[in-house]
Write an enzyme that holds these catalytic residues in place. Structure first.
Site, short mmCIF file in Angstrom:
data_model
loop_
_atom_site.label_atom_id
_atom_site.label_comp_id
_atom_site.label_asym_id
_atom_site.label_seq_id
_atom_site.Cartn_x
_atom_site.Cartn_y
_atom_site.Cartn_z
N HIS A 83 -5.40 -27.99 59.99
CA HIS A 83 -6.71 -28.50 60.37
C HIS A 83 -6.58 -29.75 61.24
O HIS A 83 -7.42 -30.01 62.10
CB HIS A 83 -7.55 -28.86 59.13
CG HIS A 83 -8.00 -27.68 58.34
ND1 HIS A 83 -7.20 -27.07 57.40
CD2 HIS A 83 -9.18 -27.01 58.32
CE1 HIS A 83 -7.86 -26.06 56.85
NE2 HIS A 83 -9.06 -26.00 57.39
N ASP A 136 -8.77 -17.76 62.36
CA ASP A 136 -9.16 -18.95 61.62
C ASP A 136 -9.98 -19.82 62.57
O ASP A 136 -10.07 -19.53 63.77
CB ASP A 136 -7.92 -19.69 61.10
CG ASP A 136 -8.21 -20.52 59.86
OD1 ASP A 136 -9.40 -20.75 59.54
OD2 ASP A 136 -7.24 -20.97 59.20
#
Length: 339
Positions: free
Chosen positions: A178, A248
């Site tokens: 992330h 993702d």
């Protein structure tokens, strides 16, 4: 007609900008976050509003349990899946039964408010990853396979499609994708024999996969979600998976290696993803929308097959869940485990 982008909206009800975005042909999915959720009735109202604008849209959420749970107020809390792994070491029979209940309960309550799917289960081995941790079921592949299979059996018993993530495994690389680039320097044979086994051995239960934003440098210099080697040669050909491939979130830092938002979407779709997620950045979503207009729509049959298996419900969470025969039983068992 299913579009290739999954986007998000700003609040608990749609504003004019959200409505305009949802009208676009290239938007095929929407993911909800905690900011979109007040209570079950409000979520149902929001989902109905979304579908009144885009009837074929796939609505998703991350409702894994533990710290990753977007639906909280009015919903049954779920343990982190790693807690089931700890129980598995002491009482495997109880852990497997509870894993089924968790999958069933999660799916029933998510479906009951109009959401199609939760991006679950996490099939990563709980290793050294800073982002996986107790989101993973166990610290070895055998435990992950045993527990996640029961979790998926529960999901499917309630009528929800399953999404295994993050292929071929994020648990053995430390950085959180992330916020940083994640690189795994192991040979393919080691990855295949260890991390990949949780996906290979649960393949009959999987309707969709989500590849990791991890560069497996001995296989390809691109993150798995941007790699034709991973998505087409390994997922489609080598292991024979023909379900949906969701990227993702392309707003994650590790995805930025592909360039701007448009370049990231193009890279994901050209590599073999069916749907690209662009979340928490409306400017990026609009840039992605422009690029999406130049790209082919996803495989409509794959998307339709997954969507067709998902039941539709109306009513309150409580009244709807009464139609799920094991809901009350599962709720009692999960609450007892958490108490």
């Amino acid at each position: 007609m299913y579009g290739l982008l999954m986007v998000d909206v700003e609040g608990t009800q749609l504003n004019e900008a959200d409505i305009e975005l949802l009208k676009q042909t290239q938007v095929g999915g929407l993911i909800l976050f905690a900011r979109n959720v007040d209570n079950p009735d409000q979520v149902r109202s929001l989902c109905n509003q979304i579908r009144s604008i885009n009837p074929h849209i796939i609505i998703g959420v991350d409702q894994e349990g533990g710290r990753v749970a977007r639906l909280r107020q009015g919903f049954t809390p779920l343990p982190a899946m790693g807690k089931l792994g700890e129980l598995f070491e002491q009482n495997p029979t109880q852990a497997l039964k509870l894993s089924f209940y968790c999958g069933y309960l999660m799916a029933a309550e998510v479906l009951a408010v109009g959401i199609d799917l939760s991006f679950a289960p996490v099939l990563d081995v709980n290793g050294i990853s800073q982002v996986i941790g107790d989101r993973g079921f166990h610290t070895n592949p055998e435990g992950v396979v045993a527990l996640s299979t029961q979790f998926m059996r529960g999901m499917k018993a309630a009528g929800m499609a399953t999404t295994g993530k993050h292929f071929p495994g994020h648990g053995s690389v430390a950085p959180d994708s992330h916020i940083a680039q994640a690189i795994d320097e192991r040979e393919f044979a080691e990855i295949e024999q260890y991390d990949m086994q949780t996906f290979v051995q649960t393949l009959p239960w999987l309707d969709a996969l989500m590849p990791a934003h991890v560069v497996f440098s001995k296989v390809d210099d691109k993150p798995a979600g941007f790699s034709q080697k991973w998505l087409q040669e390994i997922i489609r050909k080598k292991i024979g998976f023909n379900g949906v491939l969701f990227s993702d979130d392309l707003s994650m830092q590790a995805a930025h290696v592909a360039g701007g938002a448009g370049e990231r979407v193009k890279a994901a779709i050209n590599a073999g993803c069916d749907m690209a997620l662009v979340c928490n950045d409306r400017t990026a979503a609009l840039q992605a929308l422009q690029t999406a207009q130049t790209l082919p729509l996803p495989n409509q049959q794959r998307m339709a097959n997954m969507k067709a298996s998902i039941p539709t419900w109306q009513g309150t969470l409580e009244s709807t869940c009464q139609q799920f025969t094991k809901w009350q039983e599962a709720k009692i068992a999960v609450n007892e485990f958490l108490s």
